[in-house]
Design a protein around this motif. Structure first.
Motif, PDB file in Angstrom:
ATOM      1  N   LEU A   7       0.827  -1.200   0.000  1.00  0.00           N
ATOM      2  CA  LEU A   7       0.000   0.000   0.000  1.00  0.00           C
ATOM      3  C   LEU A   7       0.864   1.253   0.000  1.00  0.00           C
ATOM      4  N   ALA A   8       1.901   1.261   0.839  1.00  0.00           N
ATOM      5  CA  ALA A   8       2.763   2.446   0.939  1.00  0.00           C
ATOM      6  C   ALA A   8       3.924   2.365  -0.049  1.00  0.00           C
ATOM      7  N   ASP A   9       3.915   1.350  -0.896  1.00  0.00           N
ATOM      8  CA  ASP A   9       4.990   1.133  -1.868  1.00  0.00           C
ATOM      9  C   ASP A   9       6.362   1.217  -1.187  1.00  0.00           C
ATOM     10  N   ALA A  10       6.528   0.430  -0.128  1.00  0.00           N
ATOM     11  CA  ALA A  10       7.779   0.461   0.643  1.00  0.00           C
ATOM     12  C   ALA A  10       8.819  -0.438  -0.020  1.00  0.00           C
ATOM     13  N   ARG A  11      10.022   0.048  -0.106  1.00  0.00           N
ATOM     14  CA  ARG A  11      11.132  -0.755  -0.653  1.00  0.00           C
ATOM     15  C   ARG A  11      12.262  -0.800   0.364  1.00  0.00           C
ATOM     16  N   PRO A  12      12.016  -1.481   1.479  1.00  0.00           N
ATOM     17  CA  PRO A  12      13.062  -1.502   2.517  1.00  0.00           C
ATOM     18  C   PRO A  12      14.290  -2.265   2.047  1.00  0.00           C
ATOM     19  N   GLY A  13      15.403  -2.048   2.732  1.00  0.00           N
ATOM     20  CA  GLY A  13      16.602  -2.816   2.445  1.00  0.00           C
ATOM     21  C   GLY A  13      16.350  -4.282   2.772  1.00  0.00           C
ATOM     22  N   PRO A  14      17.367  -5.134   2.544  1.00  0.00           N
ATOM     23  CA  PRO A  14      17.176  -6.565   2.755  1.00  0.00           C
ATOM     24  C   PRO A  14      16.788  -6.895   4.199  1.00  0.00           C
ATOM     25  N   ALA A  15      15.925  -7.913   4.336  1.00  0.00           N
ATOM     26  CA  ALA A  15      15.519  -8.363   5.669  1.00  0.00           C
ATOM     27  C   ALA A  15      16.734  -8.938   6.391  1.00  0.00           C
ATOM     28  N   PHE A  16      16.691  -8.904   7.715  1.00  0.00           N
ATOM     29  CA  PHE A  16      17.766  -9.523   8.492  1.00  0.00           C
ATOM     30  C   PHE A  16      17.142 -10.431   9.541  1.00  0.00           C
ATOM     31  N   THR A  17      17.981 -11.209  10.193  1.00  0.00           N
ATOM     32  CA  THR A  17      17.453 -12.193  11.136  1.00  0.00           C
ATOM     33  C   THR A  17      17.679 -11.742  12.576  1.00  0.00           C
ATOM     34  N   VAL A  18      16.652 -11.959  13.394  1.00  0.00           N
ATOM     35  CA  VAL A  18      16.806 -11.796  14.840  1.00  0.00           C
ATOM     36  C   VAL A  18      16.250 -13.079  15.442  1.00  0.00           C
ATOM     37  N   THR A  19      16.405 -13.266  16.734  1.00  0.00           N
ATOM     38  CA  THR A  19      15.802 -14.462  17.314  1.00  0.00           C
ATOM     39  C   THR A  19      14.799 -14.086  18.390  1.00  0.00           C
ATOM     40  N   LEU A  20      13.743 -14.899  18.445  1.00  0.00           N
ATOM     41  CA  LEU A  20      12.746 -14.787  19.502  1.00  0.00           C
ATOM     42  C   LEU A  20      12.783 -16.130  20.224  1.00  0.00           C
ATOM     43  N   ILE A  25      13.528 -15.201  13.343  1.00  0.00           N
ATOM     44  CA  ILE A  25      12.487 -14.499  12.601  1.00  0.00           C
ATOM     45  C   ILE A  25      13.113 -13.396  11.766  1.00  0.00           C
ATOM     46  N   GLU A  26      12.435 -13.077  10.683  1.00  0.00           N
ATOM     47  CA  GLU A  26      12.935 -12.062   9.757  1.00  0.00           C
ATOM     48  C   GLU A  26      12.420 -10.696  10.185  1.00  0.00           C
ATOM     49  N   ALA A  27      13.269  -9.708  10.087  1.00  0.00           N
ATOM     50  CA  ALA A  27      12.832  -8.352  10.389  1.00  0.00           C
ATOM     51  C   ALA A  27      13.277  -7.436   9.265  1.00  0.00           C
ATOM     52  N   LEU A  84      14.823  -2.611  15.917  1.00  0.00           N
ATOM     53  CA  LEU A  84      15.630  -3.828  15.866  1.00  0.00           C
ATOM     54  C   LEU A  84      16.902  -3.626  15.052  1.00  0.00           C
ATOM     55  N   ALA A  85      17.934  -4.381  15.422  1.00  0.00           N
ATOM     56  CA  ALA A  85      19.161  -4.416  14.629  1.00  0.00           C
ATOM     57  C   ALA A  85      19.462  -5.881  14.331  1.00  0.00           C
ATOM     58  N   PRO A  86      20.209  -6.150  13.243  1.00  0.00           N
ATOM     59  CA  PRO A  86      20.512  -7.541  12.895  1.00  0.00           C
ATOM     60  C   PRO A  86      21.135  -8.270  14.080  1.00  0.00           C
ATOM     61  N   GLY A  87      20.692  -9.500  14.287  1.00  0.00           N
ATOM     62  CA  GLY A  87      21.280 -10.329  15.335  1.00  0.00           C
ATOM     63  C   GLY A  87      20.710 -10.110  16.722  1.00  0.00           C
ATOM     64  N   ASP A  88      19.767  -9.187  16.861  1.00  0.00           N
ATOM     65  CA  ASP A  88      19.209  -8.945  18.196  1.00  0.00           C
ATOM     66  C   ASP A  88      18.578 -10.222  18.757  1.00  0.00           C
ATOM     67  N   VAL A  89      18.738 -10.360  20.062  1.00  0.00           N
ATOM     68  CA  VAL A  89      18.203 -11.539  20.742  1.00  0.00           C
ATOM     69  C   VAL A  89      17.017 -11.102  21.598  1.00  0.00           C
TER      70      VAL A  89
END
Ligand SMILES: Cc1cc2nc3c(=O)[nH]c(=O)nc-3n(C[C@H](O)[C@H](O)[C@H](O)COP(=O)(O)OP(=O)(O)OC[C@H]3O[C@@H](n4cnc5c(N)ncnc54)[C@H](O)[C@@H]3O)c2cc1C
Ligand code: FES
Lengths: 100, 469
Positions: A7-20, A25-27, A84-89
């Motif tokens: 809807l907002a035509d978002a083009r974010p950078g590549p997803a990164f992984t964090v853990t829950l 999970i991808e963020a 969030l930042a990549p690798g966040d736990v």
């Protein structure tokens, strides 16, 4: 089906992984903890101190403190505010979080 | 540094932005302090920059107005007349004999302190939503309507696939429309107000055709998606174990009581609910500003009764973004005139006052129409949690009143712990008062945010940040 990103035509950078709780999970860059969890279909990540009931986002703007979570070993962070930042736990939080 | 007076504006929503621009254009140095990462407040909340949304306006109304505010702010930032401190959560504004010190905590974790010294302050802290309790309202997936909107506008996510939007107030329409546009099936829009209430307040309502057209536009968009509002209906219960799975709604009679035999169950995985808005008044209270009921008292020029403290927007009364903008402009112009010893432009001033009067009449009419059902508390079972933080039930609140004789929310709090938790009663305050059968009282919180003890212990004597040059 349309999505908010479309809807907002978002083009974010590549997803990164964090853990829950050790689950990956991808963020997306720019998402808060709560946003990434919602996007992954997770709506609760805490249990209350008294009755052990599940909780997640309620107010979405930092007022209610229902969305508390442990991020990188720091308990009681408001998931709706913390980016969030990549690798966040991320760990679901039980009670006061002080046993984490 | 120059000797131009320095104004600290707290809150970068419509009111704070308009105030900042008006004050800076008239010769003040302004520091705009806000807890969010970007300007905009609730109404103009933007997707995080990293999401690189090319069409953020798809989630917005009045995008042009926002663009103008944003561009003007950027021009002032470049010129050095305004400084914008983002991610600054203000927990106290300290009034000293000749100036003010704004105390903030930095970043989302809010642990590192920062202070700003200013000659005057303008509070544009907006508000937050009120939700009255009902069985199941603590289930995950039950969110405030504005919260769903904030998550959608700011981070481009939705709470689930099928939502019910419920409660009362003008916010329900844009929230339902926004969720539907973002791909959520809106199973029902449940509004407790009825057509008769609108009819009683027709005159001030039709005096704002633009606003009515906005409402009609949302209604048309919803109708296209086959979402027809259920008026004079209310949610009586949310069902589920780990998250909401369905809600029961029922029709209301003219007195605001649930009509027997009208209950029906609607399957959903999220419920966005709102019963109106409450003003953020903590900073004003700790400065000693007089409140009118629950909002900051201001005079014609948006001055509080504390010298050199102005307030604008929803902190002074709930009325939407257009009113917040005009109040902000009036407050900023007044601050500039008062602090530099000049006169505001009479013609412009009169026009602003006139628009403000009309918008306030409109807001008062909406307020009269959108009231929570008169007998909402009858649906609150004794087992229902009222205070979400401290897990205090309605039964405990009722016992404090009926058995222990508590006559006001403060005594209920002392007897039950309702309102003593993390949110400091912001969420349960109105419900506790309603169940106790008394008017809510201002809560007099010492700080606007929880403050780490370490910060209190090592409060610096000298401001760490000065104003723009
Ligand atoms: C969650 C939510 C979503 C909403 N969504 C809509 C919508 O989609 N459409 C609509 O018409 N209306 C919406 N509203 C109503 C909206 O509040 C008003 O119409 C309008 O935004 C009010 O403008 P304002 O400038 O008075 O306050 P706000 O826009 O609320 O701005 C206040 C600003 O002050 C900041 N602030 C508050 N306290 C502090 C502090 N202690 N320290 C630092 N910064 C602080 C906040 O971060 C915020 O940026 C929403 C309200 C809420 C609560
Ligand atoms: S959802 Fe209310 S504080 Fe995060």
């Amino acid at each position: 089906m349309s999505s908010p990103l479309d809807l907002a035509d978002a083009r974010p950078g590549p997803a990164f992984t964090v853990t829950l709780d050790d689950r990956e999970i991808e963020a997306l860059p720019g998402q808060t903890v709560a946003a990434a969890l919602w996007a992954a279909g997770v709506t609760s990540w805490r249990t209350t101190r008294g009755a052990g009931r599940p909780r997640g986002v309620f107010c979405g703007i930092g007022v209610c403190f229902d969305c508390l979570v442990t991020v990188n070993d720091r308990p009681n962070q408001r998931a709706c505010l913390v980016p969030l930042a990549p690798g966040d736990v991320i760990r679901t939080q039980e009670g006061t979080g002080h046993d984490d | 540094m120059t000797d131009r007076p320095h104004l600290a504006v707290i809150g970068a929503g419509p009111a704070g932005l308009a105030a900042t621009l008006a004050a800076a254009a008239r010769g003040l140095r302004v520091t705009l302090v806000d807890s969010a990462a970007e300007a905009g407040g609730q109404f103009y909340r933007q997707p995080a920059a990293e999401l690189r949304a090319r069409r953020p306006q798809a989630l917005h109304h009045q995008w042009r107005v926002w663009e103008r505010l944003r561009d003007d702010l950027r021009a002032h930032l470049r010129a050095g007349t305004v400084r914008h401190l983002t991610d600054h959560h203000v927990w106290l504004v300290e009034r000293r004999p000749t100036d003010f010190v704004v105390h903030a905590l930095l970043g989302p974790e809010q642990e590192d302190p920062a202070t700003v010294r200013a000659d005057a302050v303008l509070l544009a802290t907006g508000g937050y939503e009120q939700v009255l309790p009902f069985p199941g309202w603590t289930l995950p997936g039950v969110v405030t309507a504005g919260g769903a909107q904030a998550m959608l506008k700011g981070t481009l996510v939705v709470p689930g696939r099928t939502a019910v939007v419920a409660g009362t107030g003008p916010l329900l329409l844009p929230v339902a429309t926004g969720l539907a546009a973002a791909g959520v099936e809106v199973a029902a829009l449940v509004e407790s107000a009825g057509a008769r209430a609108f009819a009683r307040h027709l005159r001030p309502l039709v005096s704002q055709p633009g606003k009515l057209a906005e409402g009609a536009l949302y209604a048309a968009q919803l109708a296209r998606r086959r979402v027809r509002p259920l008026f004079r209906h209310t949610v009586v219960e949310a069902h589920g174990t780990e998250r909401v799975e369905a809600v029961t709604v029922a029709a209301l009679d003219a007195a605001g009581r649930v009509r027997p035999g009208t209950r029906r169950r609607i399957a959903c995985d999220s419920l966005a609910v709102s019963h109106g808005m409450l003003a953020h008044t903590d900073l004003a209270e700790s400065l000693g500003c007089r409140l009118d009921g629950h909002v900051v008292h201001v005079d014609d020029e948006q001055r509080t009764d504390v010298p050199r403290v102005w307030a604008a927007g929803e902190a002074t009364g709930i009325g939407g973004s257009a009113l917040a903008l005009i109040e902000g402009r009036i407050a900023g112009s007044s601050a500039a005139a008062r602090l530099t010893g000049t006169e505001p432009d009479r013609a412009e001033w009169d026009t602003s006052l006139k628009s403000r009067r009309r918008l306030r009449e409109f807001a008062a009419a909406l307020d009269a129409v959108y009231r929570p059902p008169a007998h909402w508390s009858e649906q609150v079972t004794d087992e229902t949690l009222v205070c979400r933080c401290e897990e205090v039930t309605a039964g405990a609140v009722r016992a404090a009143v009926d058995d222990l004789g508590a006559g006001d929310p403060r005594t209920v709090k002392l007897l039950t712990r309702a309102g003593m938790g993390w949110c400091q009663g912001r969420i349960c305050g109105p419900a506790v008062a309603g169940l106790a059968g008394c008017r809510p009282t201002p809560s007099r919180r010492p700080f606007a945010r929880p403050v780490p003890l370490g910060v209190l212990a090592q409060e610096p004597d000298h401001p760490t940040e000065e104003g723009p040059s």
